[in-house]
Design a protein around this motif. Structure first.
Motif, short mmCIF file in Angstrom:
data_model
loop_
_atom_site.label_atom_id
_atom_site.label_comp_id
_atom_site.label_asym_id
_atom_site.label_seq_id
_atom_site.Cartn_x
_atom_site.Cartn_y
_atom_site.Cartn_z
N PRO A 108 44.00 108.32 25.06
CA PRO A 108 45.41 108.52 24.69
C PRO A 108 46.34 107.40 25.14
O PRO A 108 47.20 106.95 24.36
N LEU A 109 46.19 106.93 26.36
CA LEU A 109 47.11 105.95 26.91
C LEU A 109 46.37 104.96 27.81
O LEU A 109 45.31 105.27 28.35
N ARG A 110 46.97 103.80 27.95
CA ARG A 110 46.52 102.88 29.00
C ARG A 110 47.23 103.30 30.28
O ARG A 110 48.46 103.34 30.35
N VAL A 111 46.47 103.62 31.29
CA VAL A 111 47.03 103.98 32.59
C VAL A 111 46.88 102.78 33.51
O VAL A 111 45.76 102.42 33.90
N ARG A 112 48.00 102.15 33.81
CA ARG A 112 47.95 100.94 34.63
C ARG A 112 47.55 101.27 36.07
O ARG A 112 48.14 102.14 36.69
N SER A 113 46.58 100.54 36.56
CA SER A 113 46.09 100.75 37.92
C SER A 113 46.90 99.91 38.91
O SER A 113 47.34 98.81 38.58
N ASP A 131 43.28 101.91 23.87
CA ASP A 131 44.33 102.91 23.97
C ASP A 131 44.83 103.28 22.57
O ASP A 131 44.85 102.45 21.66
N ALA A 132 45.24 104.53 22.41
CA ALA A 132 45.60 105.04 21.08
C ALA A 132 46.76 104.27 20.44
O ALA A 132 46.79 104.10 19.22
#
Length: 236
Positions: free
Chosen positions: A57-62, A219-220
């Motif tokens: 769904p999303l890019r989750v920034r680390s 990512d979507a």
């Protein structure tokens, strides 16, 4: 929760990570071939260019990304033309992508590019290159799939060796104008595409090929930009 159930869940999680890692290693063995700016891929009517690439769904920034996780510097352990020749990846990519070159021997590299010309695929500009700390910055080696993006999408669970391989994979590298490289940063296709629209086909297809080859999900939000860019490719 019982102790036995806790142990079972821990074992399941560990096996899941191991299976995912083994899948990545296997996929990486089939790393994409580099699509040169002059090589325009074709797309068959109705072809799903993202086939084989998972979508999240999303890019989750680390917050724990660090460039050093992909190696401190370029290596000579790469598959660029002339690789394993004493020249590191940066010098091999400059040699691959520049024209009208002259050479100089430096350190262990007998054929480092001293001067040359880049026909920049990102901007369509013609850029002269001269080796040096200042003048050399006009041409930079760019990761098509940014390292930070790869980290966020799953490279954080890879071994150090696989991350070093990814960072030095010629299929994920291209010489570009320094400013264009800086403008892109670590942005995904949803946020950045090359200013030169004529290169969108090659860029999207190479981006997808690298993600597929290393078993990374896209990512979507980047799906539509990649598909639209791929639809600019000639019909094959």
């Amino acid at each position: 929760m019982t102790r036995a159930r806790t142990i079972w869940l821990a074992l399941f999680a560990a096996v899941s990570v191991l299976v995912a890692y083994q899948t990545v290693v296997s996929a990486a063995e089939q790393s994409a071939q580099f699509i040169a700016a002059a090589d325009v891929p074709t797309v068959a009517p109705g072809e799903d260019v993202l086939a084989g690439v998972a979508v999240v769904p999303l890019r989750v920034r680390s917050q724990d990304y660090r460039r050093a996780a992909f190696g401190e510097s370029w290596t000579d352990d790469n598959d660029a033309p002339g690789g394993h020749n004493g020249c590191d990846t940066r010098n091999d990519i400059l040699d691959r992508d520049l024209v009208e070159k002259t050479y100089v021997a430096i350190s262990r590299c007998p054929t480092a590019v001293a001067t040359g010309v880049l026909h920049d695929p990102y901007t369509s500009l013609t850029i002269p290159f001269t080796r040096g700390n200042q003048t050399g910055a006009a041409v930079q080696i760019e990761h098509i799939v940014p390292l930070a993006y790869a980290w966020d999408q799953g490279a954080r669970i890879w071994t150090d060796a696989l991350r070093v391989r990814f960072a030095n994979d010629p299929a994920n590298l291209v010489a570009v104008q320094g400013q264009a490289n800086q403008d892109k940063g670590d942005k995904e296709p949803a946020l950045w595409m090359p200013p030169n629209e004529a290169f969108h086909c090659q860029y999207a297809m190479q981006f997808i090929a690298v993600m597929r080859g290393y078993g990374l999900p896209v990512d979507a939000l980047s799906v539509q930009p990649l598909q639209q860019a791929a639809h600019t490719c000639p019909v094959g």
